[in-house]
Design a protein around this motif. Structure first.
Motif, PDB file in Angstrom:
ATOM      1  N   ASP A 190      20.241 -31.895 129.313  1.00 55.04           N
ATOM      2  CA  ASP A 190      18.960 -31.571 128.474  1.00 55.04           C
ATOM      3  C   ASP A 190      19.045 -32.206 127.467  1.00 55.04           C
ATOM      4  O   ASP A 190      20.313 -32.150 126.144  1.00 55.04           O
ATOM      5  CB  ASP A 190      18.976 -29.858 128.329  1.00 55.04           C
ATOM      6  CG  ASP A 190      18.667 -29.384 127.512  1.00 55.04           C
ATOM      7  OD1 ASP A 190      17.219 -30.564 127.275  1.00 55.04           O
ATOM      8  OD2 ASP A 190      17.948 -28.568 127.550  1.00 55.04           O
ATOM      9  N   PHE A 216      14.514 -22.752 126.755  1.00 53.68           N
ATOM     10  CA  PHE A 216      13.866 -23.095 128.021  1.00 53.68           C
ATOM     11  C   PHE A 216      12.721 -23.249 128.560  1.00 53.68           C
ATOM     12  O   PHE A 216      11.771 -23.800 128.759  1.00 53.68           O
ATOM     13  CB  PHE A 216      14.789 -22.808 129.441  1.00 53.68           C
ATOM     14  CG  PHE A 216      16.088 -23.484 129.636  1.00 53.68           C
ATOM     15  CD1 PHE A 216      16.430 -24.832 129.543  1.00 53.68           C
ATOM     16  CD2 PHE A 216      17.288 -22.407 129.305  1.00 53.68           C
ATOM     17  CE1 PHE A 216      17.601 -24.995 130.198  1.00 53.68           C
ATOM     18  CE2 PHE A 216      18.602 -22.833 129.057  1.00 53.68           C
ATOM     19  CZ  PHE A 216      18.815 -23.772 129.218  1.00 53.68           C
ATOM     20  N   ASP A 260      10.545 -26.389 127.435  1.00 52.93           N
ATOM     21  CA  ASP A 260      10.358 -26.986 128.365  1.00 52.93           C
ATOM     22  C   ASP A 260       9.641 -27.264 129.557  1.00 52.93           C
ATOM     23  O   ASP A 260       9.406 -28.041 130.417  1.00 52.93           O
ATOM     24  CB  ASP A 260      11.666 -27.603 128.340  1.00 52.93           C
ATOM     25  CG  ASP A 260      11.672 -29.095 128.888  1.00 52.93           C
ATOM     26  OD1 ASP A 260      11.432 -29.901 128.180  1.00 52.93           O
ATOM     27  OD2 ASP A 260      12.800 -29.563 129.608  1.00 52.93           O
ATOM     28  N   TRP A 261       9.773 -26.042 130.128  1.00 54.10           N
ATOM     29  CA  TRP A 261       8.656 -25.180 131.570  1.00 54.10           C
ATOM     30  C   TRP A 261       7.935 -25.831 131.630  1.00 54.10           C
ATOM     31  O   TRP A 261       7.081 -26.155 132.428  1.00 54.10           O
ATOM     32  CB  TRP A 261      10.052 -24.332 132.026  1.00 54.10           C
ATOM     33  CG  TRP A 261      10.848 -23.824 132.065  1.00 54.10           C
ATOM     34  CD1 TRP A 261      11.561 -24.820 132.606  1.00 54.10           C
ATOM     35  CD2 TRP A 261      11.447 -22.769 131.764  1.00 54.10           C
ATOM     36  NE1 TRP A 261      13.334 -24.572 132.898  1.00 54.10           N
ATOM     37  CE2 TRP A 261      13.070 -23.075 132.842  1.00 54.10           C
ATOM     38  CE3 TRP A 261      10.918 -21.414 132.288  1.00 54.10           C
ATOM     39  CZ2 TRP A 261      14.177 -22.039 132.840  1.00 54.10           C
ATOM     40  CZ3 TRP A 261      12.508 -20.846 131.656  1.00 54.10           C
ATOM     41  CH2 TRP A 261      13.617 -20.659 132.155  1.00 54.10           C
ATOM     42  N   SER A 264       9.470 -29.439 132.251  1.00 53.60           N
ATOM     43  CA  SER A 264      10.693 -29.491 132.206  1.00 53.60           C
ATOM     44  C   SER A 264      11.478 -31.553 132.489  1.00 53.60           C
ATOM     45  O   SER A 264      12.657 -31.651 132.759  1.00 53.60           O
ATOM     46  CB  SER A 264      11.349 -29.139 133.309  1.00 53.60           C
ATOM     47  OG  SER A 264      11.422 -27.584 133.567  1.00 53.60           O
ATOM     48  N   HIS A 283      12.553 -32.356 129.672  1.00 55.98           N
ATOM     49  CA  HIS A 283      14.308 -32.818 129.282  1.00 55.98           C
ATOM     50  C   HIS A 283      15.351 -32.197 129.905  1.00 55.98           C
ATOM     51  O   HIS A 283      16.582 -32.702 130.371  1.00 55.98           O
ATOM     52  CB  HIS A 283      13.983 -32.450 127.510  1.00 55.98           C
ATOM     53  CG  HIS A 283      13.192 -32.756 127.001  1.00 55.98           C
ATOM     54  ND1 HIS A 283      12.083 -32.223 126.893  1.00 55.98           N
ATOM     55  CD2 HIS A 283      13.375 -34.309 125.904  1.00 55.98           C
ATOM     56  CE1 HIS A 283      11.132 -32.593 126.492  1.00 55.98           C
ATOM     57  NE2 HIS A 283      11.740 -34.095 125.319  1.00 55.98           N
ATOM     58  N   LEU A 284      15.221 -31.829 131.347  1.00 56.04           N
ATOM     59  CA  LEU A 284      16.113 -31.799 131.782  1.00 56.04           C
ATOM     60  C   LEU A 284      16.452 -32.232 133.056  1.00 56.04           C
ATOM     61  O   LEU A 284      15.735 -32.691 133.855  1.00 56.04           O
ATOM     62  CB  LEU A 284      15.439 -29.911 132.697  1.00 56.04           C
ATOM     63  CG  LEU A 284      15.600 -29.215 131.594  1.00 56.04           C
ATOM     64  CD1 LEU A 284      15.317 -27.574 131.930  1.00 56.04           C
ATOM     65  CD2 LEU A 284      16.654 -28.286 130.330  1.00 56.04           C
ATOM     66  N   ASN A 285      17.690 -32.608 133.737  1.00 59.69           N
ATOM     67  CA  ASN A 285      18.325 -32.917 134.390  1.00 59.69           C
ATOM     68  C   ASN A 285      18.461 -32.388 135.642  1.00 59.69           C
ATOM     69  O   ASN A 285      19.654 -31.951 135.882  1.00 59.69           O
ATOM     70  CB  ASN A 285      19.488 -34.206 134.493  1.00 59.69           C
ATOM     71  CG  ASN A 285      20.332 -35.217 135.254  1.00 59.69           C
ATOM     72  OD1 ASN A 285      19.564 -34.638 136.801  1.00 59.69           O
ATOM     73  ND2 ASN A 285      20.788 -35.973 134.709  1.00 59.69           N
ATOM     74  N   THR A 286      17.850 -32.224 137.110  1.00 64.30           N
ATOM     75  CA  THR A 286      18.137 -31.200 137.847  1.00 64.30           C
ATOM     76  C   THR A 286      18.839 -32.087 139.085  1.00 64.30           C
ATOM     77  O   THR A 286      18.865 -31.632 140.103  1.00 64.30           O
ATOM     78  CB  THR A 286      17.097 -30.294 137.696  1.00 64.30           C
ATOM     79  OG1 THR A 286      15.829 -31.200 138.305  1.00 64.30           O
ATOM     80  CG2 THR A 286      16.772 -29.519 136.739  1.00 64.30           C
ATOM     81  N   TYR A 342      24.664 -31.123 137.055  1.00 66.85           N
ATOM     82  CA  TYR A 342      24.123 -30.583 135.361  1.00 66.85           C
ATOM     83  C   TYR A 342      23.376 -29.863 135.815  1.00 66.85           C
ATOM     84  O   TYR A 342      23.475 -28.505 135.264  1.00 66.85           O
ATOM     85  CB  TYR A 342      23.630 -32.142 135.163  1.00 66.85           C
ATOM     86  CG  TYR A 342      24.449 -33.195 134.537  1.00 66.85           C
ATOM     87  CD1 TYR A 342      25.763 -32.984 134.146  1.00 66.85           C
ATOM     88  CD2 TYR A 342      23.903 -34.882 134.811  1.00 66.85           C
ATOM     89  CE1 TYR A 342      26.483 -33.890 133.704  1.00 66.85           C
ATOM     90  CE2 TYR A 342      24.646 -35.662 134.491  1.00 66.85           C
ATOM     91  CZ  TYR A 342      25.427 -35.513 133.906  1.00 66.85           C
ATOM     92  OH  TYR A 342      26.827 -36.529 134.039  1.00 66.85           O
ATOM     93  N   LEU A 347      23.527 -26.618 132.950  1.00 65.73           N
ATOM     94  CA  LEU A 347      22.156 -25.647 132.528  1.00 65.73           C
ATOM     95  C   LEU A 347      21.750 -24.139 133.338  1.00 65.73           C
ATOM     96  O   LEU A 347      21.831 -22.840 133.014  1.00 65.73           O
ATOM     97  CB  LEU A 347      21.132 -26.644 133.784  1.00 65.73           C
ATOM     98  CG  LEU A 347      20.388 -28.063 133.261  1.00 65.73           C
ATOM     99  CD1 LEU A 347      19.732 -28.514 133.764  1.00 65.73           C
ATOM    100  CD2 LEU A 347      20.614 -27.542 131.293  1.00 65.73           C
TER     101      LEU A 347
END
Length: 209
Positions: free
Chosen positions: A88, A146, A149-150, A154, A156-159, A164, A169
């Motif tokens: 994140d 969260f 960002d959702w 999202s 900024h989130l590395n899914t 990670y 997360l």
């Protein structure tokens, strides 16, 4: 030191640090909660761990973010947060929403946690008031971390990286969702039980009359 693919040396050391925090919480629970019920000992373990994390991890994050950014900072804790920042990126750049939530978490939640530990150990009448308040604060903190960002998709989130996504997360943040929900359920059941006892006592008094 060889590490599995995707698991860096910083990851390993960070996880070791988290394990030491759990150990410290367990030792504190053993030292102060020996006479508590089994359920309360589990709750004390969580509360000690919760306060330790807020003060020793999130506290330094707030400091680094107020005087600069995590990305610009140096030292072991900065490296830990840089590692989490791979999952994140907002944690690297002093994102105002994240920092605001963390200030509230470090100051208010830590204080509530310490007071709740005292209330559990001393069986204080305000124990469940504090337990509900702290749990709601923890859930609100997670939501405000969260949800913004959702709503942006999202960015900024590395899914894409399983480490990670599932460890950083989901697992670590999920703890601060699952445990507060369980504590809310426990408080609800306890307060419901106390109300039932009071109603039974009232009915008994009426029969006497």
């Amino acid at each position: 030191m060889e590490t599995p693919p995707g698991l860096s040396l910083v990851s390993v050391l960070s996880l070791l640090g988290c394990s030491l925090q759990v150990l410290a919480a367990a030792l504190l629970t053993h030292r102060y909660g020996g006479r508590s019920s089994p359920a309360d000992r589990w709750i004390l373990l969580w509360l000690f761990y919760d306060v330790i994390v807020h003060l020793t991890l999130e506290g330094p994050f707030v400091y680094m973010s107020l005087v600069g950014t995590v990305e610009e900072s140096e030292g072991p804790l900065a490296e830990l947060w840089k590692e989490y920042g791979k999952a994140d990126t907002r944690w690297l750049v002093s994102d105002p929403t994240i920092v605001s939530v963390e200030i509230l978490t470090v100051v208010l939640d830590s204080l509530l946690g310490v007071l709740l530990i005292h209330a559990v150990l001393r069986d204080k009448y305000y124990r469940h008031f504090l337990q509900v308040t702290l749990s709601v604060c923890e859930l609100y903190g997670g939501w405000m971390t969260f949800c913004p960002d959702w709503l942006l998709g999202s960015p900024h989130l590395n899914t894409s990286n399983p480490l990670y996504l599932w460890l950083y997360l989901v697992f670590f943040n999920g703890l601060w969702v699952l445990v507060p929900v369980l504590l809310l359920v426990q408080s609800w059941l306890r307060l419901k039980g106390l109300h039932a006892v009071r109603e039974d006592a009232t009915r008994a008094d009426k029969k006497k009359l």
